[in-house]
Scaffold this active site. Structure first.
Site, PDB file in Angstrom:
ATOM      1  N   THR A 389       0.803  -1.215   0.000  1.00 28.34           N
ATOM      2  CA  THR A 389       0.000   0.000   0.000  1.00 28.34           C
ATOM      3  C   THR A 389       0.843   1.275   0.000  1.00 28.34           C
ATOM      4  O   THR A 389       2.051   1.250   0.210  1.00 28.34           O
ATOM      5  CB  THR A 389      -0.981  -0.019   1.195  1.00 28.34           C
ATOM      6  OG1 THR A 389      -1.688  -1.257   1.177  1.00 28.34           O
ATOM      7  CG2 THR A 389      -1.947   1.105   1.180  1.00 28.34           C
ATOM      8  N   THR A 407      -3.904   1.159  -2.864  1.00 29.09           N
ATOM      9  CA  THR A 407      -3.134  -0.085  -2.810  1.00 29.09           C
ATOM     10  C   THR A 407      -3.387  -1.001  -3.987  1.00 29.09           C
ATOM     11  O   THR A 407      -4.437  -0.914  -4.641  1.00 29.09           O
ATOM     12  CB  THR A 407      -3.489  -0.840  -1.508  1.00 29.09           C
ATOM     13  OG1 THR A 407      -2.648  -1.976  -1.366  1.00 29.09           O
ATOM     14  CG2 THR A 407      -4.936  -1.303  -1.517  1.00 29.09           C
ATOM     15  N   GLU A 409      -2.411  -4.125  -2.898  1.00 27.60           N
ATOM     16  CA  GLU A 409      -2.219  -5.148  -1.857  1.00 27.60           C
ATOM     17  C   GLU A 409      -0.737  -5.424  -1.668  1.00 27.60           C
ATOM     18  O   GLU A 409      -0.001  -4.547  -1.243  1.00 27.60           O
ATOM     19  CB  GLU A 409      -3.009  -6.423  -2.160  1.00 27.60           C
ATOM     20  CG  GLU A 409      -2.852  -7.535  -1.144  1.00 27.60           C
ATOM     21  CD  GLU A 409      -3.351  -7.211   0.261  1.00 27.60           C
ATOM     22  OE1 GLU A 409      -3.419  -8.130   1.085  1.00 27.60           O
ATOM     23  OE2 GLU A 409      -3.663  -6.064   0.544  1.00 27.60           O
ATOM     24  N   ASP A 429      -7.444 -10.615   0.699  1.00 28.26           N
ATOM     25  CA  ASP A 429      -7.819 -10.008   1.981  1.00 28.26           C
ATOM     26  C   ASP A 429      -9.120 -10.605   2.519  1.00 28.26           C
ATOM     27  O   ASP A 429      -9.492 -10.350   3.665  1.00 28.26           O
ATOM     28  CB  ASP A 429      -7.982  -8.493   1.834  1.00 28.26           C
ATOM     29  CG  ASP A 429      -6.693  -7.743   2.145  1.00 28.26           C
ATOM     30  OD1 ASP A 429      -5.691  -8.388   2.479  1.00 28.26           O
ATOM     31  OD2 ASP A 429      -6.695  -6.501   2.047  1.00 28.26           O
ATOM     32  N   SER A 454      -7.445  -2.983   6.074  1.00 30.73           N
ATOM     33  CA  SER A 454      -6.880  -2.303   7.249  1.00 30.73           C
ATOM     34  C   SER A 454      -6.569  -0.838   6.976  1.00 30.73           C
ATOM     35  O   SER A 454      -6.150  -0.121   7.888  1.00 30.73           O
ATOM     36  CB  SER A 454      -5.595  -3.004   7.700  1.00 30.73           C
ATOM     37  OG  SER A 454      -5.871  -4.279   8.224  1.00 30.73           O
ATOM     38  N   GLY A 476      -0.079  -3.338   5.416  1.00 36.53           N
ATOM     39  CA  GLY A 476      -1.004  -4.372   5.866  1.00 36.53           C
ATOM     40  C   GLY A 476      -1.682  -3.994   7.169  1.00 36.53           C
ATOM     41  O   GLY A 476      -2.036  -2.843   7.406  1.00 36.53           O
TER      42      GLY A 476
END
Length: 588
Positions: A389, A407, A409, A429, A454, A476
């Site tokens: 991200t 992001t 990921e 996710d 998150s 993360g």
């Protein structure tokens, strides 16, 4: 869960390595107070793109879009139009805050066994990441278009010009980009390898000029034709073909899935910490809720008196984190598909009951989710997230503030690319197993659903009702802890945003905590163990950006662990502080 957490810590440690045996001291990068606009981003070329747009008369929204696009070029391992975005904006005139959900969506063909193998067994998380099935329908461009329609000033096409120049004319490969290629580039497809690797399959050396003409062409089409140039037509068809024909984990995405994607305005999630108002994203982000819960559970403790160097303060932070992460794992998912009991989770009496479990001189024996008012029956599944991200903050001369976390990921996403941009692996996710002990999991895979995140773009208002701090982070599930830590440091410990970001972290999403090596957190680890903490010392792949308001002027901050900068509208950036810690350059 212990095995899962240790594996995540090992990954974070790997991502934090700089790739050299001898590591120089960090440099903290800050700017002098400015009355005009400002941009904080993870790469100076992206920050400069935002400043260019501000100086052309653009709004904070315009500059944020230009910064995101430039980050797609120079930091392609972390974000881009092949991924998703959460957008938070404070309006200077009305004082209102609006939030946009651009989280990626699962194809309509996805079901609870989406990440199961041919033998009917769930794939390990790392095996599910590469290839087509992990790719969600991207959302970033739809967020940009909606935000621009709401609060943009310059023409849409103008916002693409800095990124097009960077992609077409080239940019110098930074140490962080090369590190990301070295550590995580193995799963990139042939199209990406042709851009970022030499004929021998090795990353270009630091300083090599990298050009991405396909990306420049794509951005040129989107600039002329709007986001439909991405979501329909040739690019959408190539995207679907790439994921459905992937050698690993082929998907079942359709062009209709891509064409149907829309960014969603969401109600902001706001609460208080002491006399400050904290606002961020609601679900499917878990960031806003979990940050608030960590803070609210600590409100009864005198964190100011304990101070930043107190092992007890960090023990309390770790305990509050565990409780909040447990509830987030149990209850948070896409609110369009599952009931998320936010009111119950943030209920004053419920928060008090959870806070009462925290003791200054011992650890909770068994951290379990609570049962907030209105909660449906559920079972907790520990989260699996790949650190990645990027984040950016923009203010303009009118006083509007935009905080964005965006992001693809993990590093290089799924490894697949289309038209010069990387495609996300966001669907990992989701919780891979859809049920536990007869209960459906809130964050299970469903067609059209958006996975829990998150990401926690956050705006903090002071007692006077004005913006005091805008902050977000990457990495993360560490994002939540980074943002909560920084808010405590600014509010309770009276630290600058720059020092708050640079402060070492204690990260405790489960029974085992991690004290960030090379920081004050490592020095306190033995004393925290005496309080009953299970704690290991390790690097952490952290990266945050912020802008704060002091004395009526904006002051920027960028993480000393990263290559990021804060840049005022006149382009001034000042490197003033060398920190005696090894660099922690995450490749997310």
């Amino acid at each position: 869960m212990k095995k899962l957490f240790v594996a995540a810590a090992i990954l974070l440690s790997t991502m934090a390595a700089s790739g050299s045996a001898r590591q120089p001291a960090r440099i903290a990068k800050v700017v002098q107070p400015a009355a005009t606009g400002m941009v904080s981003a993870a790469d100076p070329r992206a920050a400069a793109a935002g400043v260019e747009i501000l100086n052309a008369g653009g709004s904070a929204t315009d500059a944020a879009i230009a910064t995101m696009l430039a980050l797609n070029v120079v930091e392609p391992q972390s974000s881009g139009v092949g991924g998703g975005t959460f957008f938070v904006r404070h309006d200077a005139i009305s004082g209102k805050i609006n939030t946009i959900d651009g989280r990626e969506a699962a194809p309509m063909a996805a079901d609870g066994k989406w990440f199961y193998d041919a033998n009917g067994k769930p794939l390990p998380h790392n095996a599910a990441v590469p290839g087509g099935r992990s790719v969600g329908v991207p959302g970033q461009l739809r967020v940009m278009a909606l935000a621009h329609a709401q609060s943009g000033k310059l023409p849409w096409a103008r916002l693409f010009q800095p990124a097009i120049r960077l992609a077409r004319d080239g940019f110098k490969a930074s140490p962080r980009l090369v590190n990301a290629l070295t550590q995580f580039g193995a799963h990139m497809d042939a199209g990406s390898r042709a851009i970022f690797l030499d004929a021998a399959g090795k990353p270009w050396p630091v300083g090599t000029v990298v050009r991405n003409p396909k990306q420049a062409e794509l951005f040129g089409r989107i600039a002329r034709l709007g986001p439909q140039a991405f979501y329909t037509g040739g690019t959408a068809q190539r995207l679907v073909a790439a994921v459905n024909n992937a050698q690993r984990n082929p998907s079942k995405m359709s062009v209709a899935d891509v064409a149907a994607y829309r960014a969603k305005p969401r109600a902001p999630l706001c609460g208080t910490y002491r006399v400050y108002r904290i606002c961020g994203m609601g679900p499917p982000s878990s960031g806003g809720f979990t940050v608030l819960m960590i803070l609210k559970q600590l409100e009864r403790f005198d964190m100011a008196k304990l101070g930043k160097d107190s092992p007890v303060a960090w023990h309390l932070f770790a305990e509050s984190s565990r409780l909040a992460y447990a509830d987030r794992d149990m209850y948070v998912g896409d609110p369009d598909f599952v009931t998320v009991p936010l009111a119950g989770l943030l209920d004053r009496n419920y928060i008090a009951s959870r806070s009462a479990l925290i003791s200054p001189d011992k650890s909770i024996a068994d951290v379990a989710p609570g049962t907030p008012p209105g909660a449906p029956p559920r079972k907790r599944v520990p989260a699996s997230e790949t650190p990645g991200t990027t984040d950016l903050v923009v203010t303009d001369k009118a006083g509007n503030v935009v905080e964005v976390t965006t992001t693809i990921e993990g590093p290089w996403g799924s490894g697949l690319s289309v038209d010069g941009i990387m495609l996300n692996n966001e669907l990992t996710d989701f919780d891979i197993v859809p049920d536990k002990d007869g209960y459906l999991v809130a964050n299970r895979v469903q067609g059209g659903k958006r996975p829990r995140s998150s990401m926690a773009p956050t705006i903090v208002y002071g007692p006077d009702g004005k913006v005091r701090l805008a902050i977000g982070a990457a990495g993360g599930s560490t994002i939540i802890a980074q943002v909560a830590k920084a808010i405590i440091a600014v509010v309770d410990w009276k630290m600058s945003a720059q020092d708050a970001i640079g402060l070492g972290l204690v990260y405790a999403p489960g029974p085992m905590a991690v004290a960030e090596s090379g920081t004050q957190a490592e020095a306190m680890a033995p004393q925290m163990r005496a309080l009953g903490e299970k704690i290991m010392v390790s690097p952490l792949g952290l990266k945050a950006n912020a802008i704060e308001r002091i004395g009526g002027k904006w002051v920027g901050a960028a993480d000393p662990r990263s290559e990021g900068v804060a840049m005022s509208q006149d382009g001034k950036v000042t490197a003033i502080t060398r920190m005696g810690m090894a660099p922690n350059r995450p490749s997310e």
